[in-house]
Motif scaffolding. Structure first.
Motif, mmCIF file in Angstrom:
data_model
loop_
_atom_site.group_PDB
_atom_site.id
_atom_site.type_symbol
_atom_site.label_atom_id
_atom_site.label_comp_id
_atom_site.label_asym_id
_atom_site.label_seq_id
_atom_site.Cartn_x
_atom_site.Cartn_y
_atom_site.Cartn_z
ATOM 1 N N ASP A 221 0.838 -1.201 0.027
ATOM 2 C CA ASP A 221 0.050 -0.018 -0.093
ATOM 3 C C ASP A 221 0.762 1.288 0.002
ATOM 4 O OD1 ASP A 221 -2.164 -1.559 0.052
ATOM 5 O OD2 ASP A 221 -2.733 -1.392 2.152
ATOM 6 N N TRP A 222 2.056 1.360 0.727
ATOM 7 C CA TRP A 222 2.699 2.408 0.897
ATOM 8 C C TRP A 222 4.216 2.440 0.376
ATOM 9 C CZ3 TRP A 222 0.183 2.261 6.251
ATOM 10 C CH2 TRP A 222 -1.361 2.437 6.268
ATOM 11 N N GLY A 223 4.609 1.424 0.475
ATOM 12 C CA GLY A 223 6.071 1.224 -0.222
ATOM 13 C C GLY A 223 7.148 1.144 1.101
ATOM 14 N N GLU A 224 8.064 0.737 0.537
ATOM 15 C CA GLU A 224 9.321 0.193 1.576
ATOM 16 C C GLU A 224 9.486 1.394 2.735
ATOM 17 O OE1 GLU A 224 11.324 -2.639 1.937
ATOM 18 O OE2 GLU A 224 10.133 -3.749 0.350
ATOM 19 N N GLU A 225 9.886 2.556 2.173
ATOM 20 C CA GLU A 225 10.125 3.517 3.120
ATOM 21 C C GLU A 225 9.166 3.809 4.134
ATOM 22 O OE1 GLU A 225 11.837 8.265 3.040
ATOM 23 O OE2 GLU A 225 11.971 6.773 1.170
ATOM 24 N N ILE A 226 7.818 4.028 3.927
ATOM 25 C CA ILE A 226 6.833 4.522 4.790
ATOM 26 C C ILE A 226 6.603 3.272 5.714
ATOM 27 C CG2 ILE A 226 4.365 5.075 5.157
ATOM 28 C CD1 ILE A 226 4.687 6.877 2.590
ATOM 29 N N THR A 227 6.774 2.101 5.105
ATOM 30 C CA THR A 227 6.588 0.737 6.187
ATOM 31 C C THR A 227 7.638 0.710 7.117
ATOM 32 O OG1 THR A 227 5.584 -0.291 3.953
ATOM 33 C CG2 THR A 227 6.464 -1.760 5.788
ATOM 34 N N LYS A 228 9.107 0.969 6.790
ATOM 35 C CA LYS A 228 9.973 0.973 7.758
ATOM 36 C C LYS A 228 9.805 2.004 8.786
ATOM 37 C CE LYS A 228 15.058 1.279 8.146
ATOM 38 N NZ LYS A 228 14.759 1.597 9.417
ATOM 39 N N SER A 229 9.296 3.556 8.521
ATOM 40 C CA SER A 229 9.035 4.371 9.438
ATOM 41 C C SER A 229 8.012 3.958 10.363
ATOM 42 C CB SER A 229 8.564 5.577 8.664
ATOM 43 O OG SER A 229 9.709 6.054 7.635
ATOM 44 N N ILE A 230 6.965 3.158 9.932
ATOM 45 C CA ILE A 230 5.658 2.890 10.855
ATOM 46 C C ILE A 230 6.306 1.949 11.714
ATOM 47 C CG2 ILE A 230 3.641 1.631 10.814
ATOM 48 C CD1 ILE A 230 2.815 2.903 7.822
ATOM 49 N N CYS A 231 7.025 0.868 11.164
ATOM 50 C CA CYS A 231 7.511 -0.138 12.041
ATOM 51 C C CYS A 231 8.681 0.475 13.126
ATOM 52 C CB CYS A 231 8.252 -1.308 11.419
ATOM 53 S SG CYS A 231 7.235 -2.288 10.365
ATOM 54 N N ASP A 232 9.659 1.376 12.785
ATOM 55 C CA ASP A 232 10.389 1.922 13.566
ATOM 56 C C ASP A 232 9.554 2.851 14.523
ATOM 57 O OD1 ASP A 232 12.637 0.859 12.203
ATOM 58 O OD2 ASP A 232 12.913 2.976 10.982
ATOM 59 N N GLU A 233 8.577 3.549 14.244
ATOM 60 C CA GLU A 233 7.876 4.194 15.317
ATOM 61 C C GLU A 233 6.963 3.430 16.207
ATOM 62 O OE1 GLU A 233 7.410 7.776 15.915
ATOM 63 O OE2 GLU A 233 9.250 8.072 14.763
ATOM 64 N N MET A 234 6.758 2.178 15.953
ATOM 65 C CA MET A 234 6.133 1.380 16.878
ATOM 66 C C MET A 234 6.836 0.822 17.846
ATOM 67 S SD MET A 234 3.596 -0.643 14.269
ATOM 68 C CE MET A 234 2.794 -1.651 15.454
ATOM 69 N N ILE A 235 8.271 0.851 17.850
ATOM 70 C CA ILE A 235 9.041 0.273 18.939
ATOM 71 C C ILE A 235 9.233 1.198 20.054
ATOM 72 C CG2 ILE A 235 11.771 -0.391 19.219
ATOM 73 C CD1 ILE A 235 10.315 -2.346 17.358
ATOM 74 N N PRO A 236 9.009 0.784 21.370
ATOM 75 C CA PRO A 236 9.310 1.636 22.369
ATOM 76 C C PRO A 236 10.047 2.548 22.403
ATOM 77 C CG PRO A 236 8.432 -0.360 23.145
ATOM 78 C CD PRO A 236 8.871 -0.705 21.679
ATOM 79 N N ILE A 237 10.102 3.666 22.960
ATOM 80 C CA ILE A 237 11.321 4.898 23.078
ATOM 81 C C ILE A 237 12.482 4.180 24.057
ATOM 82 C CG2 ILE A 237 11.995 7.083 23.695
ATOM 83 C CD1 ILE A 237 9.143 7.867 22.825
#
Length: 146
Positions: free
Chosen positions: A97-113
């Motif tokens: 749906d959104w491509g590699e780059e946005i998918t990676k950003s979403i996954c990175d953002e889901m990891i706790p700080i």
């Protein structure tokens, strides 16, 4: 798969979680995990108990270069990525749906700080467009006030 395979797998998962995520002292995590196998009925064969002991001891050894880092923690850092924590079918759909780059950003953002963060930093509900997903919750709250 033998009759004890499920028990061995569950025990290893508990031991690894204690070592790598709960920060239980290594000697305690290994000892208690192995002890749980020894008292389990039906009795787990001694070679399998020794196998679990060996795996957990290997993961609990300090890395030579950095005494503060365990071998298991080094494996986590070098052999895993953020998208390993998201269901494969979901990652595949996002990539489509959104491509590699946005998918990676979403996954990175889901990891706790940090270890204390239990709430994700983004809202992935359907009420926002894909472009909105990458904004922080604070940005979204301010935008809703306007």
């Amino acid at each position: 798969r033998g009759k004890h395979a499920a028990m061995i797998q569950a025990t290893l998962r508990v031991g690894v979680a204690q070592l790598l995520f709960l920060k239980t002292p290594p000697f305690a995590a290994v000892q208690e995990t192995v002890q749980a196998l020894k008292v389990h009925r039906p009795r787990v064969p001694e070679p399998m108990t020794k196998f679990v002991n060996g795996v957990l001891r290997k993961l609990s050894r300090p890395v030579a270069e950095d005494e503060g880092l365990l071998f298991g923690e080094q494996l986590l850092l070098t052999k895993t990525s953020a998208d390993d924590n998201v269901a494969p079918w979901l990652v595949q759909q996002w990539k489509h749906d959104w491509g590699e780059e946005i998918t990676k950003s979403i996954c990175d953002e889901m990891i706790p700080i940090d270890e204390l963060t239990v709430k994700s930093r983004i809202d992935i509900s359907t009420k926002y467009s894909p472009g909105m997903l990458l904004k922080s919750n604070d940005d979204l709250a301010e935008q809703e006030k306007l």
